[in-house]
Motif scaffolding. Structure first.
Motif, PDB file in Angstrom:
ATOM      1  N   GLU A   1      46.098  42.362  -6.212  1.00 24.04           N
ATOM      2  CA  GLU A   1      45.709  43.376  -5.243  1.00 24.04           C
ATOM      3  C   GLU A   1      45.693  42.762  -3.839  1.00 24.04           C
ATOM      4  N   PRO A   2      46.269  43.469  -2.878  1.00 21.62           N
ATOM      5  CA  PRO A   2      46.336  42.917  -1.524  1.00 21.62           C
ATOM      6  C   PRO A   2      44.945  42.758  -0.948  1.00 21.62           C
ATOM      7  N   GLU A   3      44.768  41.720  -0.141  1.00 21.32           N
ATOM      8  CA  GLU A   3      43.450  41.435   0.410  1.00 21.32           C
ATOM      9  C   GLU A   3      43.436  41.662   1.905  1.00 21.32           C
ATOM     10  N   VAL A   4      42.339  42.187   2.365  1.00 22.56           N
ATOM     11  CA  VAL A   4      42.079  42.344   3.785  1.00 22.56           C
ATOM     12  C   VAL A   4      40.682  41.807   4.011  1.00 22.56           C
ATOM     13  N   THR A   5      40.582  40.765   4.804  1.00 25.11           N
ATOM     14  CA  THR A   5      39.293  40.130   5.062  1.00 25.11           C
ATOM     15  C   THR A   5      38.774  40.561   6.409  1.00 25.11           C
ATOM     16  N   GLN A   6      37.531  41.031   6.433  1.00 27.97           N
ATOM     17  CA  GLN A   6      36.948  41.496   7.683  1.00 27.97           C
ATOM     18  C   GLN A   6      35.733  40.656   8.051  1.00 27.97           C
ATOM     19  N   THR A   7      35.611  40.386   9.349  1.00 27.35           N
ATOM     20  CA  THR A   7      34.424  39.710   9.863  1.00 27.35           C
ATOM     21  C   THR A   7      33.984  40.374  11.158  1.00 27.35           C
ATOM     22  N   PRO A   8      32.688  40.383  11.446  1.00 30.49           N
ATOM     23  CA  PRO A   8      31.591  39.993  10.567  1.00 30.49           C
ATOM     24  C   PRO A   8      31.328  41.083   9.526  1.00 30.49           C
ATOM     25  N   SER A   9      30.580  40.757   8.504  1.00 32.31           N
ATOM     26  CA  SER A   9      30.228  41.782   7.531  1.00 32.31           C
ATOM     27  C   SER A   9      29.177  42.723   8.112  1.00 32.31           C
ATOM     28  N   HIS A  10      28.329  42.200   8.972  1.00 31.24           N
ATOM     29  CA  HIS A  10      27.313  43.029   9.617  1.00 31.24           C
ATOM     30  C   HIS A  10      27.038  42.469  11.006  1.00 31.24           C
ATOM     31  N   GLN A  11      27.043  43.356  11.997  1.00 28.07           N
ATOM     32  CA  GLN A  11      26.710  42.953  13.345  1.00 28.07           C
ATOM     33  C   GLN A  11      25.700  43.923  13.938  1.00 28.07           C
ATOM     34  N   VAL A  12      24.677  43.344  14.531  1.00 24.51           N
ATOM     35  CA  VAL A  12      23.675  44.136  15.240  1.00 24.51           C
ATOM     36  C   VAL A  12      23.841  43.847  16.726  1.00 24.51           C
ATOM     37  N   THR A  13      23.898  44.882  17.531  1.00 21.03           N
ATOM     38  CA  THR A  13      24.114  44.695  18.957  1.00 21.03           C
ATOM     39  C   THR A  13      23.269  45.673  19.753  1.00 21.03           C
ATOM     40  N   GLN A  14      23.090  45.343  21.017  1.00 24.75           N
ATOM     41  CA  GLN A  14      22.368  46.242  21.911  1.00 24.75           C
ATOM     42  C   GLN A  14      23.339  47.241  22.525  1.00 24.75           C
ATOM     43  N   MET A  15      22.860  48.435  22.766  1.00 29.85           N
ATOM     44  CA  MET A  15      23.662  49.455  23.426  1.00 29.85           C
ATOM     45  C   MET A  15      24.237  48.913  24.731  1.00 29.85           C
ATOM     46  N   GLY A  16      25.514  49.182  24.959  1.00 31.12           N
ATOM     47  CA  GLY A  16      26.163  48.727  26.174  1.00 31.12           C
ATOM     48  C   GLY A  16      26.894  47.399  26.036  1.00 31.12           C
ATOM     49  N   GLN A  17      26.648  46.694  24.939  1.00 23.12           N
ATOM     50  CA  GLN A  17      27.317  45.409  24.730  1.00 23.12           C
ATOM     51  C   GLN A  17      28.714  45.615  24.152  1.00 23.12           C
ATOM     52  N   GLU A  18      29.558  44.606  24.350  1.00 24.91           N
ATOM     53  CA  GLU A  18      30.904  44.620  23.779  1.00 24.91           C
ATOM     54  C   GLU A  18      30.870  44.014  22.382  1.00 24.91           C
ATOM     55  N   VAL A  19      31.664  44.592  21.505  1.00 22.78           N
ATOM     56  CA  VAL A  19      31.744  44.119  20.120  1.00 22.78           C
ATOM     57  C   VAL A  19      33.212  43.947  19.760  1.00 22.78           C
ATOM     58  N   ILE A  20      33.506  42.860  19.057  1.00 24.99           N
ATOM     59  CA  ILE A  20      34.859  42.648  18.524  1.00 24.99           C
ATOM     60  C   ILE A  20      34.763  42.493  17.020  1.00 24.99           C
ATOM     61  N   LEU A  21      35.481  43.333  16.319  1.00 29.48           N
ATOM     62  CA  LEU A  21      35.552  43.269  14.859  1.00 29.48           C
ATOM     63  C   LEU A  21      36.921  42.731  14.482  1.00 29.48           C
ATOM     64  N   ARG A  22      36.930  41.856  13.491  1.00 29.15           N
ATOM     65  CA  ARG A  22      38.178  41.178  13.148  1.00 29.15           C
ATOM     66  C   ARG A  22      38.630  41.473  11.731  1.00 29.15           C
ATOM     67  N   CYS A  23      39.932  41.441  11.566  1.00 29.67           N
ATOM     68  CA  CYS A  23      40.563  41.731  10.291  1.00 29.67           C
ATOM     69  C   CYS A  23      41.681  40.726  10.097  1.00 29.67           C
ATOM     70  N   VAL A  24      41.756  40.138   8.905  1.00 32.12           N
ATOM     71  CA  VAL A  24      42.831  39.201   8.598  1.00 32.12           C
ATOM     72  C   VAL A  24      43.542  39.693   7.352  1.00 32.12           C
ATOM     73  N   PRO A  25      44.675  40.351   7.525  1.00 31.49           N
ATOM     74  CA  PRO A  25      45.462  40.711   6.349  1.00 31.49           C
ATOM     75  C   PRO A  25      46.108  39.466   5.763  1.00 31.49           C
ATOM     76  N   ILE A  26      46.148  39.370   4.453  1.00 26.68           N
ATOM     77  CA  ILE A  26      46.633  38.149   3.821  1.00 26.68           C
ATOM     78  C   ILE A  26      48.138  37.982   3.988  1.00 26.68           C
ATOM     79  N   SER A  27      48.865  39.078   3.836  1.00 24.91           N
ATOM     80  CA  SER A  27      50.310  38.963   3.966  1.00 24.91           C
ATOM     81  C   SER A  27      50.798  39.755   5.181  1.00 24.91           C
ATOM     82  N   ASN A  28      52.004  39.593   5.506  1.00 26.43           N
ATOM     83  CA  ASN A  28      52.525  40.122   6.764  1.00 26.43           C
ATOM     84  C   ASN A  28      53.042  41.547   6.593  1.00 26.43           C
ATOM     85  N   HIS A  29      52.162  42.512   6.761  1.00 22.77           N
ATOM     86  CA  HIS A  29      52.565  43.906   6.644  1.00 22.77           C
ATOM     87  C   HIS A  29      52.735  44.522   8.013  1.00 22.77           C
ATOM     88  N   LEU A  30      53.483  45.593   8.089  1.00 25.79           N
ATOM     89  CA  LEU A  30      53.800  46.177   9.377  1.00 25.79           C
ATOM     90  C   LEU A  30      52.696  47.090   9.901  1.00 25.79           C
TER      91      LEU A  30
END
Lengths: 113, 112
Positions: A1-30
Motif C-alpha cells: 500500500e502506498p505511503e504518505v507520511t505527514q508531519t506534524p501529527s498534531h500542532q497547536v498554534t495561536q491565532m494569527g500565527q503561520e503554520v506549515i504542514l508537511r507531506c512526504v509521499p514515498i514514491s514519485n507520483h504526479l
C-alpha cells in the motif's frame, strides 16, 4: 500500500500565527492533494498539485493558503495567518496517474487557540 | 440539494450481520466511485474503487454502482467489531479536474 507520511501529527498554534504542514509521499507520483476535515464534518477538498503547479483549488483555498514542493519530495501546505476556524485535520493525499484511487496520509491535526 | 448524501447514522448491528451502506448523488458526471473507512482521528483508508456502473467484490466487501439511479452501495458481509468506523463514499468526474467529492460519512458500530 502506498505511503504518505505527514508531519506534524498534531500542532497547536495561536491565532494569527503561520503554520506549515508537511507531506512526504514515498514514491514519485504526479498528483498530490490537500484535504481538510473539521471535527465531525465531511472531508473537503482544498487543492490539487500537478507537475509542480496548482491544478485545481476549492473556494476554501483562499489567499491565506499556499502549497509548495520545495525540494522535489516534500509537499507543504502553508497557512499564513491562522484563524480559529482553521482548526481541523489536514490530510495529504496522492493518486496514481489520473485514476480514482486516492490514498491519504494519517493527517495533521491543527488546533488554533 | 447536496452533491453527495449519506445517512450519518449511527448504524448499530450485531457481529456477523450483513451491513448495507449507501450514498446518493446529484451530479450525473461522476464516473469514479470510492468507499473509505475512517477510524477516529485517522486518515481515510481506501476500501473499494469502482469506475462507472457495476459491482465489485473484495473479500467481505461488495461495492455496487447504479448510475441510472445515482446510487452507490457498500455491503459488508460477516461484519466484525473491527469494522466499527465511519464509512465515507467519494466520487469524481471523469477527466474533469481532481476534486474528489466526499459524502459526510455513516458511522457504523458492530456489537460483539
Amino acid at each position: 500500500e502506498p505511503e504518505v507520511t505527514q508531519t506534524p501529527s498534531h500542532q497547536v498554534t495561536q491565532m494569527g500565527q503561520e503554520v506549515i504542514l508537511r507531506c512526504v509521499p514515498i514514491s514519485n507520483h504526479l498528483y498530490f492533494y490537500w484535504y481538510r476535515q473539521i471535527l465531525g464534518q465531511k472531508v473537503e477538498f482544498l487543492v490539487s498539485f500537478y507537475n509542480n503547479e496548482i491544478s485545481e483549488k476549492s473556494e476554501i483555498f483562499d489567499d491565506q493558503f499556499s502549497v509548495e514542493r520545495p525540494d522535489g519530495s516534500n509537499f507543504t501546505l502553508k497557512i499564513r495567518s491562522t484563524k480559529l476556524e482553521d482548526s481541523a485535520m489536514y490530510f495529504c493525499a496522492k493518486t496514481f496517474a489520473n485514476t480514482g484511487e486516492l490514498f491519504f496520509g494519517e493527517g495533521s491535526r491543527l488546533t488554533v487557540l | 440539494q447536496k452533491e453527495v448524501e449519506q445517512d450519518p447514522g449511527p448504524l448499530s448491528v450485531p457481529e456477523g450481520a450483513i451491513v448495507s451502506l449507501n450514498c446518493t448523488y446529484s451530479n450525473s458526471a461522476f464516473q469514479y466511485f470510492m468507499w473509505y473507512r475512517q477510524y477516529s482521528r485517522k486518515g481515510p483508508e481506501l476500501l473499494m474503487y469502482t469506475y462507472s456502473s457495476g459491482n465489485k467484490e473484495d473479500g467481505r466487501f461488495t461495492a455496487q454502482v447504479d448510475k441510472s439511479s445515482k446510487y452507490i452501495s457498500l455491503f459488508i458481509r460477516d461484519s466484525q467489531p473491527s469494522d466499527s468506523a465511519t464509512y465515507l463514499c467519494a466520487m469524481k468526474r471523469d477527466n474533469y479536474g481532481q476534486n474528489f467529492v466526499f459524502g459526510p460519512g455513516t458511522r457504523l458500530s458492530v456489537l460483539p
